[in-house]
Design a protein around this motif. Structure first.
Motif, short mmCIF file in Angstrom:
data_model
loop_
_atom_site.label_atom_id
_atom_site.label_comp_id
_atom_site.label_asym_id
_atom_site.label_seq_id
_atom_site.Cartn_x
_atom_site.Cartn_y
_atom_site.Cartn_z
N ALA A 263 0.83 -1.20 0.00
CA ALA A 263 0.00 0.00 0.00
C ALA A 263 0.87 1.26 0.00
O ALA A 263 0.57 2.23 -0.72
N VAL A 264 1.96 1.27 0.77
CA VAL A 264 2.83 2.46 0.76
C VAL A 264 3.58 2.56 -0.56
O VAL A 264 3.90 3.67 -1.01
N ALA A 265 3.84 1.43 -1.21
CA ALA A 265 4.43 1.49 -2.55
C ALA A 265 3.47 2.15 -3.53
O ALA A 265 3.86 2.98 -4.35
N LEU A 266 2.20 1.82 -3.40
CA LEU A 266 1.18 2.45 -4.25
C LEU A 266 0.96 3.91 -3.88
O LEU A 266 0.56 4.72 -4.72
N ASP A 267 1.22 4.25 -2.62
CA ASP A 267 1.05 5.63 -2.15
C ASP A 267 2.24 6.51 -2.52
O ASP A 267 2.26 7.70 -2.22
N THR A 268 3.23 5.92 -3.16
CA THR A 268 4.42 6.64 -3.60
C THR A 268 4.12 7.40 -4.89
O THR A 268 3.27 6.99 -5.67
N GLU A 269 4.81 8.51 -5.10
CA GLU A 269 4.62 9.30 -6.33
C GLU A 269 5.89 9.27 -7.17
O GLU A 269 6.95 9.73 -6.71
N PRO A 270 5.85 8.74 -8.41
CA PRO A 270 4.75 7.97 -8.98
C PRO A 270 4.62 6.61 -8.30
O PRO A 270 5.60 6.14 -7.70
N PRO A 271 3.46 5.97 -8.40
CA PRO A 271 3.23 4.72 -7.67
C PRO A 271 4.15 3.60 -8.16
O PRO A 271 4.55 3.56 -9.32
N ILE A 272 4.47 2.70 -7.24
CA ILE A 272 5.33 1.56 -7.54
C ILE A 272 4.48 0.30 -7.47
O ILE A 272 3.78 0.05 -6.50
N PHE A 273 4.56 -0.50 -8.53
CA PHE A 273 3.79 -1.74 -8.62
C PHE A 273 4.78 -2.92 -8.62
O PHE A 273 5.44 -3.17 -9.62
N TYR A 274 4.87 -3.63 -7.51
CA TYR A 274 5.76 -4.79 -7.45
C TYR A 274 5.01 -6.09 -7.73
O TYR A 274 5.59 -7.05 -8.22
N MET A 275 3.74 -6.16 -7.38
CA MET A 275 2.96 -7.37 -7.60
C MET A 275 2.31 -7.32 -8.98
O MET A 275 2.15 -6.27 -9.58
N ASN A 276 1.91 -8.51 -9.46
CA ASN A 276 1.19 -8.59 -10.73
C ASN A 276 -0.05 -9.47 -10.57
O ASN A 276 -0.42 -9.84 -9.44
N ASP A 277 -0.71 -9.82 -11.67
CA ASP A 277 -1.95 -10.60 -11.59
C ASP A 277 -1.73 -11.96 -10.94
O ASP A 277 -2.59 -12.47 -10.21
N VAL A 278 -0.59 -12.58 -11.20
CA VAL A 278 -0.29 -13.86 -10.58
C VAL A 278 -0.14 -13.70 -9.07
O VAL A 278 -0.69 -14.48 -8.28
N SER A 279 0.56 -12.65 -8.65
CA SER A 279 0.73 -12.38 -7.22
C SER A 279 -0.62 -12.24 -6.53
O SER A 279 -0.86 -12.82 -5.46
N ARG A 280 -1.49 -11.47 -7.16
CA ARG A 280 -2.81 -11.22 -6.54
C ARG A 280 -3.68 -12.47 -6.53
O ARG A 280 -4.46 -12.68 -5.59
N ALA A 281 -3.54 -13.33 -7.53
CA ALA A 281 -4.30 -14.58 -7.53
C ALA A 281 -3.84 -15.49 -6.39
O ALA A 281 -4.66 -16.16 -5.75
N ILE A 282 -2.55 -15.52 -6.11
CA ILE A 282 -2.05 -16.33 -4.99
C ILE A 282 -2.62 -15.82 -3.67
O ILE A 282 -2.99 -16.61 -2.79
N ILE A 283 -2.72 -14.50 -3.52
CA ILE A 283 -3.35 -13.94 -2.33
C ILE A 283 -4.78 -14.46 -2.19
O ILE A 283 -5.20 -14.88 -1.10
N ALA A 284 -5.53 -14.43 -3.29
CA ALA A 284 -6.92 -14.90 -3.26
C ALA A 284 -7.00 -16.36 -2.83
O ALA A 284 -7.91 -16.75 -2.07
N LEU A 285 -6.07 -17.18 -3.30
CA LEU A 285 -6.07 -18.60 -2.92
C LEU A 285 -5.79 -18.77 -1.43
O LEU A 285 -6.44 -19.57 -0.75
N VAL A 286 -4.82 -18.02 -0.90
CA VAL A 286 -4.48 -18.13 0.52
C VAL A 286 -5.65 -17.64 1.39
O VAL A 286 -5.97 -18.26 2.41
N VAL A 287 -6.29 -16.55 0.97
CA VAL A 287 -7.44 -16.03 1.73
C VAL A 287 -8.56 -17.06 1.79
O VAL A 287 -9.15 -17.31 2.86
#
Length: 404
Positions: A263-287
């Motif tokens: 979240a603080v990476a996204l709150d950076t100017e310009p925003p920093i994106f370290y995760m991608n769609d695969v990263s977010r899908a793994i989060i969904a599986l763990v949740v």
């Protein structure tokens, strides 16, 4: 003629409470404390050989067989110079010692995992550098004292000077004398802590940690709140969870801190994106996986965490690893022979084991193509730096790197 040489290995560590931001970029002093789990060197490590010889003309370092530049005043130079300074103090106190501090050093280092791919290669690398030089120079220093020097190379490296569960204390001294690593608990305290690393990309990341975190310090209002109000409480809470071996609390805090770091990476100017769609899908599986275990009254059974990159590290207890590997493979098919089953979880190739546990909502993520998760690495909590024998040397008799 005497050969003055030492070889050491050092582990990877993966933070549960993230280090992100420096209050002093020269001394590498952090804006907040952090905490990590040291991973087993039998699976992930940096190995470094250091040799001092009067015939060498300059300090020289090779990383994975490629010569690296030791820039005057740079991080490598700073660490090597400090270790030589400490050796010189020993020589002054004991004049019979050979004058190794006056000799140039040849250093060869090798990582058995992709460099700069989100697996803390600089941390294990600088820890191995400092550990090998400490052996070479016979310096009577504690791991915490060595962590002060490793920190000057890479902040997270200070945590790789210990095994088990390790805190990097932020400290307050302007010279950084109290910004060091301490062990919260050894690996023997909670040996059933395992980790599954999902390697999403082994490419070098587009925004390095060094540049990214300073942009965050300069531009993120959320970071200031995190430093002042969030991290101190989480450091206390996760330390308590570790000491009590409370995995549910450990998992909750670890995931929350990973989320806030990104979240603080996204709150950076310009925003920093370290995760991608695969990263977010793994989060969904763990949740969803945790939803089932919470509903069954057993609490969370898995904790995802992401450093400055798309690779997922899933912490879990030994008893749950097989089920989590099956879940990941169901959504991220693996190539035959791609998984090194070091703990002998399966009787067949991992490519054939994908399935979801009973009651799992399969709609939380789509199935990805083969290669979306390039590989899986199963490891566990491990020990700190190891002193290795001469048979493990990365340097040949001529003081040059051996062919790998």
């Amino acid at each position: 003629m005497a050969v003055y040489q030492a070889t050491a290995s050092a582990p990877v560590n993966i933070a549960c409470i993230k280090y992100w931001g420096k209050r002093d970029t020269s001394l590498i002093l952090p804006t907040n404390s952090s905490l990590s789990v040291t991973l087993d060197q039998d699976h992930l490590r940096s190995t470094t050989t250091a040799r001092a010889d009067p015939s060498f003309t300059a300090d020289t370092l090779w990383l994975n067989g490629v010569q690296d530049h030791i820039a005057p005043g740079g991080r490598l130079h700073t660490c090597i110079a400090e270790m030589k300074r400490l050796r010189k103090l020993e020589e002054d106190a004991h004049p019979a010692l050979p004058p190794l501090s006056s000799y140039a050093v040849h250093i060869a280092s090798y990582n058995n995992f992709p460099t700069a791919a989100g697996l803390a290669s600089s941390a294990s690398g600088f820890a191995a550098l400092v550990a090998s030089l400490a052996q070479l120079y016979h310096l009577p220093l504690s791991p915490s004292a060595l962590s002060l020097i490793a920190r000057r190379g890479s902040g997270s490296a200070c945590r790789s000077l210990f095994g088990g569960f390790v805190a990097w204390q932020q400290g307050s001294a302007p010279d950084g004398a109290d910004s060091l690593a301490v062990q919260i608990a050894p690996e023997s305290h909670w040996p059933d802590m395992h980790a599954l690393i999902c390697v999403v990309s082994d490419d070098k990341k587009s925004t390095s940690s060094t540049s990214g975190m300073q942009r965050t310090v300069d531009t993120s209002a959320l970071l200031a709140h995190r430093i002042a109000h969030v991290v101190p409480q989480r450091m206390d809470a996760i330390s308590t969870a570790i000491l009590k071996r409370d995995f549910d609390a450990f998992a909750r805090i670890t995931m929350a801190d990973s989320n806030q770091f990104h979240a603080v990476a996204l709150d950076t100017e310009p925003p920093i994106f370290y995760m991608n769609d695969v990263s977010r899908a793994i989060i969904a599986l763990v949740v969803e996986y945790n939803r089932l275990s919470i509903a069954a009254g057993t609490g969370r059974k898995a904790a995802y965490t992401y450093d400055a990159g798309p690779n997922a590290v899933i912490y879990t207890l030994k008893e749950n690893v097989k089920e989590i590997v099956q879940l990941i493979v169901k959504y991220f098919p693996q190539r035959e022979g791609s998984f090194n089953d070091v703990f002998n979880l399966f009787d067949v190739d991992v490519a054939r084991v994908g399935k979801t546990p009973p009651g799992f909502n399969e709609g939380v993520a789509r199935q990805f193509e083969v290669g979306a998760v390039k590989s899986l690495i199963h490891t566990k909590v491990g020990d700190g730096p190891r002193a290795l024998g001469p048979e493990e040397s990365l340097l040949g008799p001529d003081g040059m790197p051996k062919a790998k």
